[in-house]
Design a protein around this motif. Sequence first.
Motif, mmCIF file in Angstrom:
data_model
loop_
_atom_site.group_PDB
_atom_site.id
_atom_site.type_symbol
_atom_site.label_atom_id
_atom_site.label_comp_id
_atom_site.label_asym_id
_atom_site.label_seq_id
_atom_site.Cartn_x
_atom_site.Cartn_y
_atom_site.Cartn_z
ATOM 1 N N PHE A 153 -5.285 5.898 3.516
ATOM 2 C CA PHE A 153 -4.126 4.903 3.518
ATOM 3 C C PHE A 153 -4.397 3.602 4.361
ATOM 4 O O PHE A 153 -4.508 2.434 4.286
ATOM 5 C CB PHE A 153 -2.805 5.365 3.609
ATOM 6 C CG PHE A 153 -1.761 4.449 3.723
ATOM 7 C CD1 PHE A 153 -1.155 3.959 2.799
ATOM 8 C CD2 PHE A 153 -1.355 4.202 5.066
ATOM 9 C CE1 PHE A 153 -0.052 3.101 2.771
ATOM 10 C CE2 PHE A 153 -0.146 3.307 5.186
ATOM 11 C CZ PHE A 153 0.380 2.622 3.999
ATOM 12 N N LEU A 190 0.666 4.015 -2.900
ATOM 13 C CA LEU A 190 0.459 5.465 -2.338
ATOM 14 C C LEU A 190 1.537 6.142 -3.003
ATOM 15 O O LEU A 190 1.368 7.420 -3.553
ATOM 16 C CB LEU A 190 0.752 5.496 -1.021
ATOM 17 C CG LEU A 190 0.240 6.979 -0.623
ATOM 18 C CD1 LEU A 190 -0.663 7.841 -1.133
ATOM 19 C CD2 LEU A 190 0.399 7.011 0.952
ATOM 20 N N LEU A 228 -1.021 3.866 11.276
ATOM 21 C CA LEU A 228 -1.274 3.658 9.887
ATOM 22 C C LEU A 228 -1.634 5.431 9.090
ATOM 23 O O LEU A 228 -1.036 5.687 8.166
ATOM 24 C CB LEU A 228 -2.193 2.830 9.409
ATOM 25 C CG LEU A 228 -1.775 1.269 9.784
ATOM 26 C CD1 LEU A 228 -3.041 0.412 9.487
ATOM 27 C CD2 LEU A 228 -0.603 0.924 8.753
ATOM 28 N N CYS A 229 -2.494 6.049 9.734
ATOM 29 C CA CYS A 229 -2.751 7.371 9.164
ATOM 30 C C CYS A 229 -1.296 8.150 9.230
ATOM 31 O O CYS A 229 -1.031 8.878 8.116
ATOM 32 C CB CYS A 229 -3.694 7.973 10.062
ATOM 33 S SG CYS A 229 -5.650 7.467 9.919
ATOM 34 N N TYR A 244 -8.197 7.279 -3.198
ATOM 35 C CA TYR A 244 -7.345 8.554 -3.150
ATOM 36 C C TYR A 244 -8.094 9.793 -3.758
ATOM 37 O O TYR A 244 -8.134 10.701 -3.104
ATOM 38 C CB TYR A 244 -5.907 8.327 -3.601
ATOM 39 C CG TYR A 244 -5.205 7.573 -2.456
ATOM 40 C CD1 TYR A 244 -5.263 7.814 -1.137
ATOM 41 C CD2 TYR A 244 -4.624 6.352 -2.991
ATOM 42 C CE1 TYR A 244 -4.224 6.907 -0.374
ATOM 43 C CE2 TYR A 244 -3.778 5.529 -2.026
ATOM 44 C CZ TYR A 244 -3.757 5.786 -0.789
ATOM 45 O OH TYR A 244 -3.121 4.839 -0.027
ATOM 46 N N CYS A 292 -5.142 -0.214 4.170
ATOM 47 C CA CYS A 292 -4.578 -1.316 5.042
ATOM 48 C C CYS A 292 -5.227 -2.043 6.000
ATOM 49 O O CYS A 292 -4.850 -3.089 6.710
ATOM 50 C CB CYS A 292 -3.390 -0.627 5.828
ATOM 51 S SG CYS A 292 -2.156 0.136 4.939
ATOM 52 N N TYR A 351 1.595 7.135 9.035
ATOM 53 C CA TYR A 351 2.376 6.374 7.753
ATOM 54 C C TYR A 351 1.764 6.938 6.522
ATOM 55 O O TYR A 351 2.870 7.379 5.830
ATOM 56 C CB TYR A 351 2.675 4.979 8.107
ATOM 57 C CG TYR A 351 3.396 4.305 7.352
ATOM 58 C CD1 TYR A 351 4.789 4.672 7.202
ATOM 59 C CD2 TYR A 351 3.204 2.976 6.515
ATOM 60 C CE1 TYR A 351 5.670 4.018 6.128
ATOM 61 C CE2 TYR A 351 4.082 2.381 5.640
ATOM 62 C CZ TYR A 351 5.374 2.701 5.620
ATOM 63 O OH TYR A 351 6.121 2.324 4.605
ATOM 64 N N GLY A 352 0.774 6.819 6.219
ATOM 65 C CA GLY A 352 0.135 7.222 4.993
ATOM 66 C C GLY A 352 0.385 8.680 4.720
ATOM 67 O O GLY A 352 1.003 9.221 3.326
ATOM 68 N N GLU A 353 0.469 9.430 5.564
ATOM 69 C CA GLU A 353 0.647 10.936 5.482
ATOM 70 C C GLU A 353 2.137 11.421 5.298
ATOM 71 O O GLU A 353 2.453 11.935 4.274
ATOM 72 C CB GLU A 353 0.265 11.794 6.624
ATOM 73 C CG GLU A 353 0.063 13.130 6.700
ATOM 74 C CD GLU A 353 -0.446 14.049 8.073
ATOM 75 O OE1 GLU A 353 -0.065 15.058 8.039
ATOM 76 O OE2 GLU A 353 -1.453 13.198 8.647
ATOM 77 N N GLN A 365 0.749 -1.176 0.077
ATOM 78 C CA GLN A 365 0.089 -0.005 0.167
ATOM 79 C C GLN A 365 0.858 1.197 -0.015
ATOM 80 O O GLN A 365 0.611 2.339 -0.619
ATOM 81 C CB GLN A 365 -1.034 0.023 1.281
ATOM 82 C CG GLN A 365 -1.999 -1.070 1.029
ATOM 83 C CD GLN A 365 -2.820 -0.630 -0.245
ATOM 84 O OE1 GLN A 365 -3.275 0.266 -0.491
ATOM 85 N NE2 GLN A 365 -3.355 -1.921 -0.716
ATOM 86 N N ALA A 366 1.937 1.166 0.644
ATOM 87 C CA ALA A 366 3.012 2.429 0.747
ATOM 88 C C ALA A 366 3.616 2.531 -0.725
ATOM 89 O O ALA A 366 3.829 3.928 -0.920
ATOM 90 C CB ALA A 366 3.781 2.115 1.886
ATOM 91 N N GLY A 419 -3.684 10.209 4.490
ATOM 92 C CA GLY A 419 -3.270 9.302 5.605
ATOM 93 C C GLY A 419 -4.399 8.599 6.075
ATOM 94 O O GLY A 419 -4.147 7.142 6.037
#
Length: 189
Positions: free
Chosen positions: A152, A84, A164-165, A134, A156, A167-169, A80-81, A149
């Motif tokens: 994301f 993104l 996780l928020c 997104y 996940c 990390y996505g941000e 997912q990262a 985030g």
Amino acid sequence: MNHEDLDIKIFSPIKKSETEEPVVIVDEMKRQVLSGNMQKAKALGKAIADFFPEAAEKEELWNMAKCCNICELDRNIKDQAIILSVFTAEYFLNINLPDAILSTSALTVLYDTLTADMPELYNHLLSSTAFSFYYMNMDRKSADPALIGQTFAMLCGDKNSKELCCYGETVFKTSLEHYKALMDSVDFS
């Protein structure tokens, strides 16, 4: 006799008038080629594509995860990262290149490179719905990193995870910074 459909109207297609639009597009393409911008856009697309396997193999993703208190970076979160990061590249090129022809050229090279060098990633992108999620959570010209985030984290599998928020941000912001640095090294005319 049933008269419920009396308000339904059937429209016949309107024949488009011939415009000079194709000529304008071709002229703009020629201008971008002659100025060197087309080649620069393609080089930028290639440089961004070359970043993905590098980022996936390096500890960059893991270091960002640790900063957000993620103790285990499983395959799904890592995938997912990367998705993104690719989405961020598409978003970045579409809003930052000075012309739609240039962004389309850069994106074509980006995806051609991914298809050739990382077919499994490209196939994963094709089968993923992440881009749609997104894009649904952003304006045409701006994206809220916090909302990215949250999206994301949802993708996940844990939309309530603050880690996780975060990390996505972080992936989104870091990717934007990296792509901006790459673009700054290209001198578009």
